[in-house]
Motif scaffolding. Sequence first.
Motif, PDB file in Angstrom:
ATOM      1  N   ALA A 148       0.836  -1.200   0.000  1.00 28.26           N
ATOM      2  CA  ALA A 148       0.000   0.000   0.000  1.00 28.26           C
ATOM      3  C   ALA A 148       0.871   1.250   0.000  1.00 28.26           C
ATOM      4  CB  ALA A 148      -0.927  -0.007   1.212  1.00 28.26           C
ATOM      5  N   LYS A 149       1.971   1.223   0.746  1.00 30.70           N
ATOM      6  CA  LYS A 149       2.930   2.323   0.730  1.00 30.70           C
ATOM      7  C   LYS A 149       3.486   2.524  -0.678  1.00 30.70           C
ATOM      8  CE  LYS A 149       4.953   4.624   4.274  1.00 30.70           C
ATOM      9  NZ  LYS A 149       5.169   6.056   4.333  1.00 30.70           N
ATOM     10  N   LEU A 150       3.821   1.404  -1.324  1.00 32.82           N
ATOM     11  CA  LEU A 150       4.383   1.461  -2.667  1.00 32.82           C
ATOM     12  C   LEU A 150       3.350   1.964  -3.670  1.00 32.82           C
ATOM     13  CD1 LEU A 150       7.280   0.662  -3.263  1.00 32.82           C
ATOM     14  CD2 LEU A 150       6.452  -1.497  -4.179  1.00 32.82           C
ATOM     15  N   ALA A 151       2.114   1.532  -3.516  1.00 34.35           N
ATOM     16  CA  ALA A 151       1.043   2.001  -4.393  1.00 34.35           C
ATOM     17  C   ALA A 151       0.814   3.492  -4.228  1.00 34.35           C
ATOM     18  CB  ALA A 151      -0.247   1.238  -4.093  1.00 34.35           C
ATOM     19  N   VAL A 183      14.564  -0.385  -5.365  1.00 33.30           N
ATOM     20  CA  VAL A 183      14.506  -0.949  -4.021  1.00 33.30           C
ATOM     21  C   VAL A 183      14.677   0.139  -2.964  1.00 33.30           C
ATOM     22  CG1 VAL A 183      16.979  -1.492  -3.797  1.00 33.30           C
ATOM     23  CG2 VAL A 183      15.257  -2.912  -2.619  1.00 33.30           C
ATOM     24  N   LYS A 184      15.390   1.221  -3.280  1.00 31.68           N
ATOM     25  CA  LYS A 184      15.605   2.294  -2.303  1.00 31.68           C
ATOM     26  C   LYS A 184      14.305   3.026  -1.963  1.00 31.68           C
ATOM     27  CE  LYS A 184      16.832   5.825  -5.752  1.00 31.68           C
ATOM     28  NZ  LYS A 184      17.898   6.751  -6.213  1.00 31.68           N
ATOM     29  N   GLU A 185      13.276   2.852  -2.804  1.00 37.23           N
ATOM     30  CA  GLU A 185      11.997   3.528  -2.569  1.00 37.23           C
ATOM     31  C   GLU A 185      11.019   2.677  -1.764  1.00 37.23           C
ATOM     32  OE1 GLU A 185      10.940   4.346  -6.590  1.00 37.23           O
ATOM     33  OE2 GLU A 185      12.128   6.171  -6.702  1.00 37.23           O
ATOM     34  N   VAL A 186      11.439   1.483  -1.364  1.00 31.65           N
ATOM     35  CA  VAL A 186      10.579   0.595  -0.575  1.00 31.65           C
ATOM     36  C   VAL A 186      10.570   1.059   0.876  1.00 31.65           C
ATOM     37  CG1 VAL A 186      10.272  -1.772   0.266  1.00 31.65           C
ATOM     38  CG2 VAL A 186      10.953  -1.364  -2.107  1.00 31.65           C
ATOM     39  N   TRP A 187       9.407   1.048   1.484  1.00 28.36           N
ATOM     40  CA  TRP A 187       9.219   1.449   2.878  1.00 28.36           C
ATOM     41  C   TRP A 187      10.144   0.654   3.798  1.00 28.36           C
ATOM     42  CZ3 TRP A 187       4.581  -0.416   6.236  1.00 28.36           C
ATOM     43  CH2 TRP A 187       4.527   0.325   7.431  1.00 28.36           C
ATOM     44  N   GLY A 188      10.962   1.345   4.580  1.00 23.04           N
ATOM     45  CA  GLY A 188      11.828   0.700   5.550  1.00 23.04           C
ATOM     46  C   GLY A 188      13.210   0.345   5.036  1.00 23.04           C
TER      47      GLY A 188
END
Length: 424
Positions: A148-151, A183-188
């Motif tokens: 959901a964060k990515l969306a 991958v750097k834009e993934v939450w956490g």
Amino acid sequence: MRNDQVFALIDCNSFYASCERVFRPDLAKTPIVVLSNNDGCVIARSYDAKPFVKMGEPYFQAKEKLRRHGVVAFSSNYALYGDMSERVMTLIESMVPGTEVYSIDECFADLSGIQENLTNFGHGLRLRIMQRTGIPVGVGIARTKTLAKLANHTAKRLLSHTGGVVDITEPVKRDWVLRNTKVKEVWGIGRKMTAHLEAMGIITAMDLAKADAWTLRQRFSVVVEKTARELAGTACLDLDEVEPPKQEICSSRMFGKRLSELAPIKQAVATYVGRAAEKLRAQGSVCKRMRVSIRTGMFNPDEAHHAQGALVELPYPTSDTLLMTRLATDAVARIFRPGYRYSKAEVLLLDLRQPGEFSQDLFALKQPVSCDRLMQVMDDINQRWGSGTMRAATVPAAPDWGMKREMMSQSYTTRIDQLWTIKG
């Protein structure tokens, strides 16, 4: 966790700047930045201001550049931002089965069981928030919180194509987003972790989703393992609908100018105690000890440096602003040293519990019932008429040591004397 669970992340766009625009429609097309305490550096930018100034850039360095490009700067107005956040979150709560407020401008929502098309629901939610509050939001919808964060990130990144809403509950759409997200834009996933993952050949979110989760756990941590599983569509993080009480509460500010006298420093500490005690009562807690500290500026080689703190044991678990103020200002008098130019004070409330959780003997002192009533009256008055309307006598209304906020907007929603007015 249910297989049919659906999460949404609703995130306010350029939240601080958007709050300023709600009551300044004349700035709808004007780039905006918001500054940190004492107008120090840029902490928020509207989308159209990003080409002209970097996040964290000192205002004194960027001032002329901003003027040249027509960018309007505002001092931070946390009372306004906090109230607007509460309005947005309350509205979201009225429209979805469950929520988890993640930050001042972000909220996870449970959309499980909603029968209508989720993309249409997201657009309806977004429209209603804009109509009722004036705050634009992005909505990301998926089977896990990480997705959901990515969306949501994709909804903002491709705003002209998505209309601010992206639903990736379907595997085909999910995989497209994963392939097209670094991958750097993934939450956490922070900067250091990104470097480690890229060294393993994990470049995109899809690479991380396909990586062996057990290997990631052994090499890094269970957090990275759960992130990979969530990207692959396995929900590992549930909705935390009730935020647990904080274990510590801190109130800290830089002074608007250097202080070398004890009296104004006592006033500042009394002010910070009042703010911290309000937060303490808001979560229904009491405090048994606190730490009070003061310090000079630590980076000017031409100034003498001094930093010291004192631990204050309270006579009983309390949320009494007046008692805590008296003991905190007494502590400041003990640690103050003449001849120094102090720049900051801090009040940290420690050993927080809910009333009744402290183990005490039968004859131990307790906070009087009359004090509870007085604090309730104080909070009710400040809630209705604006923060600081009722306060300890040691706290001045407009101190000359206060934070520099030369460009602060009105507190349109929290002070009756600063209501929005429309001139004919």
